[in-house]
Write an enzyme that holds these catalytic residues in place. Sequence first.
Site, mmCIF file in Angstrom:
data_model
loop_
_atom_site.group_PDB
_atom_site.id
_atom_site.type_symbol
_atom_site.label_atom_id
_atom_site.label_comp_id
_atom_site.label_asym_id
_atom_site.label_seq_id
_atom_site.Cartn_x
_atom_site.Cartn_y
_atom_site.Cartn_z
ATOM 1 N N HIS A 12 4.346 -6.283 -7.189
ATOM 2 C CA HIS A 12 3.880 -4.805 -7.817
ATOM 3 C C HIS A 12 5.192 -3.641 -8.044
ATOM 4 C CE1 HIS A 12 2.404 -3.224 -4.219
ATOM 5 N NE2 HIS A 12 2.762 -1.969 -4.687
ATOM 6 N N SER A 72 5.296 0.843 0.033
ATOM 7 C CA SER A 72 4.897 -0.681 -0.422
ATOM 8 C C SER A 72 6.213 -1.330 -0.307
ATOM 9 C CB SER A 72 4.498 -0.525 -1.868
ATOM 10 O OG SER A 72 3.091 -0.654 -1.969
ATOM 11 N N ASP A 89 1.358 -10.854 -3.611
ATOM 12 C CA ASP A 89 2.217 -9.870 -3.998
ATOM 13 C C ASP A 89 3.471 -9.754 -3.161
ATOM 14 O OD1 ASP A 89 2.033 -7.518 -5.535
ATOM 15 O OD2 ASP A 89 1.934 -6.292 -3.819
#
Length: 494
Positions: A194, A342, A229
């Site tokens: 992402h 992230s 992810d």
Amino acid sequence: MSDSNTPDPNTSGAPVPPRPPLPDSGATGHPAPSTPGQAESGTPQPGNGWFAHAPQTAQHPQAAQHPQTAGHHAAGASFSAQPTDTHASRTTDAKVGSGKIVAVLVAAAIVGAVSGLGGAAIGNDMFAANGTSVVSQGSTTVTVNDPDTVNQTTGIAAKTLPSVVTISATSSSGGGTGSGVVLSSDGYVVTNTHVVTLDGASSDVALRVTTSDGKVYDATVVGTDPIYDLAVIKLTDATGLTPITFADSSKLNVGDTTVAVGAPLGLSNTVTTGIVSALNRSIQIASSAVPDSGEQQQDQGQNGESPFQFDFGQGQQGGSSSSGTISIAVIQTDAAINPGNSGGALVDDKGDLIGINVAIATAGGGSSSSSEAGSIGVGFSIPANIVKRVTDEIIADGSATHGLLGAMVGNAADAQDSDIAGALISDVTSGGAAAQAGLKSGDVVTEFDGVPVRDATDLTAQVRALAAGAKASLVYVRDGKTLSADVTLGELTE
């Protein structure tokens, strides 16, 4: 992975008795008694934990409702770095600018050796009190104003920071920042899908990567894995980078200390600490990058809006809408993970990677306001063992495989006559893995590959964590009887 808690002997608030004098080991031959509050095994006790923040990336489609999560992403790593030399000298002759300190290259080994000792002891081992306020090791800088009181986290930060990078992703549809973790000295870096796709908004994203010492590189995408992810990128013309060292995430305990390192809100080289809050946890997250697979959707077994969100980073909004959901197995931690973390590292008390930060929980159940932005003490990281498998496959083949059970599942607890939690099989695919293992409609899976299964998300996450063709055992309940079976997984296809 066990899910046991290690009690803190000092939680009662009672004063800690003074350390008893050490016996004359030369006379008795017996080891000195352990310090009160320190486990016999040498495992650090609660309160001495370390955490590291995860990197941030492009905003989630719901970033407008979740400004705290906009633009932050998490990344993973696959290569094992060289182990720290535990026999290296602890001399105070290593150069730090114009000052001298102990070699920080052996910080992790030193920290492990002095676990449970006071800050002064660690400071005397690691940093010389020569008035030096900045400690450098390779590509990182750690400020130390009082060398006599530095703690274990200082050593962990010094070891981990050179292996964590900040990623800037931009495209015509938006942009954002996230973090990444170095896998190899020549520039392979793990992060989140992402982050490098702006949550599926673009397949043509320009990437710029900044290391902890301020060097900037262009980067290209080696491969993405939207099912878990994870993504691998390659820095252009990079040499001499510091790869992260991998820990065995299957050996973690609840209560283990952790450190998160990344760039929350674009603040690179940020370090936070906490503990492992839970293991064997699975979460379901909306993702615009996930392939449109009918079975993938039906396997989830959850209805309603998820309270879990990718920790998107700074920048413009990425994907416009979610096309599906993914179920992933995670480590839950209370280390502060914020937008921009992230793809960053979650490390243990030796500075070794235990997970890649990927998501946070929001207080508003998916519709939080700006007043609820940021960490609420519930963050999630993809376990290092899964990260290594997936990234190794991406580097070798450009993509990763995932297991397929060949069954439609839901939550057993939702059934009216259910008296057990688990994943309820509603249908099996003819010739699929579940059918070949003898599973039938109505069976309730309660354990998969040694991990407890409490709902459909647990089962899906554990199946997807394994590679196609992997063998696993499972436990299920049929007509009130507990049975077991071995299964050879099929391959999930897009």
